[in-house]
Design an enzyme around this catalytic site. Structure first.
Site, PDB file in Angstrom:
ATOM      1  N   TYR A  85       1.200   1.467 -19.487  1.00 43.87           N
ATOM      2  CA  TYR A  85       0.933   2.451 -18.602  1.00 43.87           C
ATOM      3  C   TYR A  85       1.150   3.850 -19.051  1.00 43.87           C
ATOM      4  CZ  TYR A  85      -0.083  -1.506 -15.024  1.00 43.87           C
ATOM      5  OH  TYR A  85      -0.533  -2.301 -14.452  1.00 43.87           O
ATOM      6  N   HIS A 149       0.581  -9.563 -20.037  1.00 44.79           N
ATOM      7  CA  HIS A 149      -0.402  -8.880 -19.642  1.00 44.79           C
ATOM      8  C   HIS A 149      -1.791  -9.574 -19.499  1.00 44.79           C
ATOM      9  CE1 HIS A 149      -1.063  -4.285 -18.429  1.00 44.79           C
ATOM     10  NE2 HIS A 149      -1.759  -5.147 -17.502  1.00 44.79           N
ATOM     11  N   ASN A 180      -4.211 -11.888 -16.013  1.00 48.71           N
ATOM     12  CA  ASN A 180      -5.542 -11.966 -16.597  1.00 48.71           C
ATOM     13  C   ASN A 180      -5.750 -13.278 -17.308  1.00 48.71           C
ATOM     14  OD1 ASN A 180      -6.218  -9.526 -15.338  1.00 48.71           O
ATOM     15  ND2 ASN A 180      -4.657  -8.550 -16.746  1.00 48.71           N
ATOM     16  N   ARG A 271     -16.706  -2.570 -14.258  1.00 50.93           N
ATOM     17  CA  ARG A 271     -16.139  -3.667 -13.350  1.00 50.93           C
ATOM     18  C   ARG A 271     -16.964  -3.561 -11.960  1.00 50.93           C
ATOM     19  NH1 ARG A 271      -9.882  -3.629 -13.333  1.00 50.93           N
ATOM     20  NH2 ARG A 271     -10.214  -4.325 -15.362  1.00 50.93           N
ATOM     21  N   SER A 326      -2.309   7.634  -5.946  1.00 47.20           N
ATOM     22  CA  SER A 326      -2.357   8.926  -6.814  1.00 47.20           C
ATOM     23  C   SER A 326      -1.579   9.877  -6.282  1.00 47.20           C
ATOM     24  CB  SER A 326      -3.619   9.394  -7.370  1.00 47.20           C
ATOM     25  OG  SER A 326      -4.462   9.340  -6.099  1.00 47.20           O
ATOM     26  N   LEU A 331      -0.322   7.155  -0.622  1.00 46.42           N
ATOM     27  CA  LEU A 331       0.542   5.820  -0.593  1.00 46.42           C
ATOM     28  C   LEU A 331       0.836   5.616   1.075  1.00 46.42           C
ATOM     29  CD1 LEU A 331       2.442   3.685  -1.535  1.00 46.42           C
ATOM     30  CD2 LEU A 331       4.156   5.342  -1.663  1.00 46.42           C
TER      31      LEU A 331
END
Length: 367
Positions: A85, A149, A180, A271, A326, A331
């Site tokens: 990240y 991950h 995943n 996606r 962001s 949040l």
């Protein structure tokens, strides 16, 4: 400024610990985030985990610290990051907050991930290097949850799992997670670990939201069978389920976000950015207006309430939703939505119709 905010975050963590009772030495088993209590016999809602993917990118260190503080002050305590990240800045920011992550008396839980991308792999040396680098960035002796991950199809999984077992024995992580992976891979990994006496995976992090439900068919039954809890990422489909985008926007200049202006933008557009998804959102927006009138909740609120009250997540099994953000304002709005009640049946049905519209082009949950 950052030092002052960091001290405030640390004080919030202490208050969180105080509410949780006296500190005690923990065995090698992860304390789960406190799930919301059931009200009047209602089912226990899923927990909430703070996703930190935007820390170091759209949020600087000071803004990131403020969001962590706000999260902890609500009595929540699980943070999610990853080696990759923002090129490690997410982990470094979290490590700078003075939370005492990974210590025996810390009630704030931290998860990170090793990945097979950008020159990395899940070969033993790379897994070790990624985890040890993450520990240095996070300034902690161990993480509570260590994920693979995504699959590394070029490395025999038994080699990766052996490496994980060694790192676990060295005390560098508490729980093993998967993300995943296909359901058959989960079954293979669990069986290999069990037959060899290695640490078993106990958490799966996967893509799930009101219009992305592929996990319901095979993966969730698999996880229930093997006893893994499920943490859902992309609960708002990268922001598409906020209703703030229009399909035509892809052709114009857009502000930086999940869909524009970063290295993952194309992945997210592939996606979710499809005409049928926008048609599905319009169905739900119409149902919200028809059902609630002038007091209709926002699309964001409705999508999150679907996750907490109408999805296949189960609080009693320790399932949780990973909330990214962001900004602090975003949040706080999202956390407020998680505390709201169930949706009216007509809106739930509209979400079901929306899923039927997009099911044929739902992105795969595995890689």
């Amino acid at each position: 400024m950052l030092r002052a905010v960091s001290r405030a975050v640390s004080r919030a963590a202490v208050r969180c610990a105080w509410r949780s009772g006296p500190s005690v030495a923990r065995p090698l088993a992860m304390s789960r985030s406190p799930a919301p209590r059931a009200v009047s016999g209602a089912p226990l809602r899923p927990g909430t985990v703070l996703g930190t993917m935007e820390m170091g990118r759209r949020m600087d260190a000071s803004a990131s610290a403020a969001t962590v503080r706000a999260f902890l002050e609500r009595g929540l305590n699980e943070l999610d990051t990853a080696f990759m990240y923002c090129d490690g800045q997410s982990e470094s920011i979290l490590g700078s907050l003075g939370l005492g992550l990974g210590s025996g008396d810390c009630t704030v839980k931290i998860a990170t991930k090793a990945n097979p991308w950008d020159g990395k792999s899940l070969k033993p040396d790379s897994v070790r290097s990624q985890l040890e680098t993450s520990l240095k960035r996070l300034q902690c002796p161990r993480v509570d949850l260590f994920y693979l991950h995504a699959p590394d199809h070029g490395t025999p999984i038994v080699e990766t799992l052996q490496a994980c077992q060694q790192l676990h024995q060295e005390g560098k992580f508490v729980e093993l997670g998967l993300s995943n992976y296909a359901s058959w891979e989960v079954a293979e990994i669990y069986t290999l670990c069990k037959s060899n006496g290695w640490i078993l995976p106990t958490v799966y992090q996967g893509m799930y939201n009101a219009t992305t439900r592929q996990v319901e068919t095979e993966l969730l039954p698999c996880l229930r069978y093997f006893g893994l809890r499920f943490y859902a990422y992309n609960p708002l489909a990268g922001g598409l389920l906020t209703g703030k985008y229009r399909y035509e926007d892809k052709d114009g200049k857009q502000p930086e976000g999940r869909f524009f202006g970063n290295s993952w933008s194309e992945t997210y557009r592939n996606r979710f950015w499809k005409e049928h998804h926008f048609e599905a959102i319009a169905l739900v927006e119409k149902a919200l207006k028809t059902t609630y009138g002038t007091s209709a909740p926002s699309m964001t609120s409705a999508a999150l309430r679907w996750m907490y009250h109408h999805s296949q997540l189960q609080g009693t099994r320790g399932d949780a939703v990973i909330l990214g953000m962001s900004s602090l304002e975003q949040l706080e709005q999202n956390l407020a939505a998680t505390e709201e009640g169930p949706l009216e049946p007509a809106v739930v049905e509209a979400f079901n119709q929306a899923w039927n519209v997009v099911a044929h082009e739902c992105p795969n949950y595995f890689r």
